[in-house]
Scaffold this motif. Sequence first.
Motif, PDB file in Angstrom:
ATOM      1  N   TYR A 167      -1.239   3.134  -8.101  1.00  0.00           N
ATOM      2  CA  TYR A 167      -2.595   3.363  -8.139  1.00  0.00           C
ATOM      3  C   TYR A 167      -2.936   4.570  -8.783  1.00  0.00           C
ATOM      4  O   TYR A 167      -3.711   4.731  -9.544  1.00  0.00           O
ATOM      5  CB  TYR A 167      -3.046   3.514  -6.817  1.00  0.00           C
ATOM      6  CG  TYR A 167      -2.652   2.391  -6.093  1.00  0.00           C
ATOM      7  CD1 TYR A 167      -2.066   2.501  -4.929  1.00  0.00           C
ATOM      8  CD2 TYR A 167      -2.861   1.151  -6.548  1.00  0.00           C
ATOM      9  CE1 TYR A 167      -1.728   1.410  -4.206  1.00  0.00           C
ATOM     10  CE2 TYR A 167      -2.498   0.084  -5.795  1.00  0.00           C
ATOM     11  CZ  TYR A 167      -1.942   0.259  -4.652  1.00  0.00           C
ATOM     12  OH  TYR A 167      -1.602  -0.785  -3.938  1.00  0.00           O
ATOM     13  N   HIS A 178       0.893   3.453  -0.496  1.00  0.00           N
ATOM     14  CA  HIS A 178       1.301   2.052  -0.643  1.00  0.00           C
ATOM     15  C   HIS A 178       2.820   2.060  -0.768  1.00  0.00           C
ATOM     16  O   HIS A 178       3.390   2.870  -1.487  1.00  0.00           O
ATOM     17  CB  HIS A 178       0.653   1.441  -1.885  1.00  0.00           C
ATOM     18  CG  HIS A 178      -0.848   1.468  -1.823  1.00  0.00           C
ATOM     19  ND1 HIS A 178      -1.603   0.394  -1.416  1.00  0.00           N
ATOM     20  CD2 HIS A 178      -1.732   2.461  -2.081  1.00  0.00           C
ATOM     21  CE1 HIS A 178      -2.889   0.718  -1.442  1.00  0.00           C
ATOM     22  NE2 HIS A 178      -2.993   1.971  -1.841  1.00  0.00           N
ATOM     23  N   HIS A 222       4.999  -5.689   0.122  1.00  0.00           N
ATOM     24  CA  HIS A 222       3.979  -4.656  -0.121  1.00  0.00           C
ATOM     25  C   HIS A 222       3.474  -4.254   1.255  1.00  0.00           C
ATOM     26  O   HIS A 222       2.832  -5.039   1.932  1.00  0.00           O
ATOM     27  CB  HIS A 222       2.868  -5.252  -0.982  1.00  0.00           C
ATOM     28  CG  HIS A 222       1.793  -4.281  -1.337  1.00  0.00           C
ATOM     29  ND1 HIS A 222       0.887  -4.519  -2.346  1.00  0.00           N
ATOM     30  CD2 HIS A 222       1.455  -3.062  -0.839  1.00  0.00           C
ATOM     31  CE1 HIS A 222       0.037  -3.501  -2.433  1.00  0.00           C
ATOM     32  NE2 HIS A 222       0.355  -2.605  -1.519  1.00  0.00           N
ATOM     33  N   HIS A 244       1.947  -1.272   4.194  1.00  0.00           N
ATOM     34  CA  HIS A 244       1.071  -0.113   4.380  1.00  0.00           C
ATOM     35  C   HIS A 244       1.483   0.582   5.666  1.00  0.00           C
ATOM     36  O   HIS A 244       1.020   0.247   6.753  1.00  0.00           O
ATOM     37  CB  HIS A 244      -0.394  -0.548   4.383  1.00  0.00           C
ATOM     38  CG  HIS A 244      -0.804  -1.082   3.050  1.00  0.00           C
ATOM     39  ND1 HIS A 244      -1.228  -2.363   2.835  1.00  0.00           N
ATOM     40  CD2 HIS A 244      -0.780  -0.493   1.838  1.00  0.00           C
ATOM     41  CE1 HIS A 244      -1.456  -2.543   1.532  1.00  0.00           C
ATOM     42  NE2 HIS A 244      -1.184  -1.424   0.913  1.00  0.00           N
ATOM     43  N   LEU A 251      -8.107  -4.645  -0.748  1.00  0.00           N
ATOM     44  CA  LEU A 251      -7.979  -3.242  -1.106  1.00  0.00           C
ATOM     45  C   LEU A 251      -8.842  -2.920  -2.327  1.00  0.00           C
ATOM     46  O   LEU A 251      -8.427  -2.252  -3.244  1.00  0.00           O
ATOM     47  CB  LEU A 251      -6.516  -2.890  -1.370  1.00  0.00           C
ATOM     48  CG  LEU A 251      -5.587  -3.089  -0.159  1.00  0.00           C
ATOM     49  CD1 LEU A 251      -4.152  -2.836  -0.545  1.00  0.00           C
ATOM     50  CD2 LEU A 251      -5.989  -2.161   0.988  1.00  0.00           C
TER      51      LEU A 251
HETATM   52 CU   LIG Z   1      -0.867  -1.249  -1.013  1.00  0.00          CU
END
Ligand SMILES: [Cu+2]
Length: 336
Positions: A22, A124, A137, A139, A239
Amino acid sequence: MNTGVKITAYAAALAATFGAAYGVGKGVGPVEEPKKAEHGDHAAAPSESATADDGHAGHEGGGTGDAPAAANLPGGLQVSDGGYTLALETPTPATGKSVLKFSIKDAAGRKVTAFTTEHGKELHFIVASRDLNTFRHLHPVKAADGTWTTPVDLPAAGGYKAFADFKPAAKGAKGITLGADLSVPGAYAPRPMPAVAPTANVDGYQVRLGGTLDPGKAGELKLTVTKAGKPVTDLEPYLGAYGHLVALRDGDLAYLHVHPNEGGPGPDVSFTATAPSAGTYRLFLDFQHEGKVRTAAFTVTAGAGKATAPAPEATVPAAGETTDEATDDAGEHTHG
Ligand SMILES: [Cu+2]
């Protein structure tokens, strides 16, 4: 957490570029991050040249600044970058369900406790098997002292890599993706990478990948989601976006996280991505529909004049005819 999202062949991919996640987006090498609203820090400028300076790749900005940044590397290749280190406290988890624990340490060895929220999360965490058949994936949840924990379910023994994609809150810090090895003890039987295919099936959804992934050059990847032969036009934001794409390069698991270009809730979700080199990539697309996040995974080839995806329609398998062997495992999402 939704365990068990299975991905089938999928194609997720798009993200082809590795860099960063990100926050990191662009810089590394040719990774280009698509324009997306919420990321303030990605400019979306095509930094194809290796000299891009804002990216992830280099992360020169990293907080403490005392560590030389590697120029233009894709994200995820280093355990330490820009003064930050991914410290895994559980580097040898057992097969099946376990808990992973780690922290991000600064140049002084202190656990970092302040992060900038990106895409709804401060950090992440991706875990992928070296053979690129398993993708998670996650969190993780952060304790006050900066220790992160997350449950994980790893199906088989072997080598895995964990990626932490985050942006420290420290002034001037840039998004970074750090990568560290995980080893799951036991007899290891590497699985072959699923074959290159234009469609992936997951949970009754079929996702088709169009466009090309080109080395050193931005290209558009378009994912089209259908269910029972009908276009899905009401994808839900997950998200903050209608899709998240992570691409991992076969050979070294260089990491690329790409966010979608502006667009509506399906059936198409397009991404602009640049592969850092020619080669084979595994793409993992996360999308949400009817309250559940699913991951579609695709194997694509960049470069050498090869089309990323073979011609569409003709090859679309009938519903149910999925390539299940490929899918077995691609996707678990935990939402912390
Ligand atoms: Cu994530």
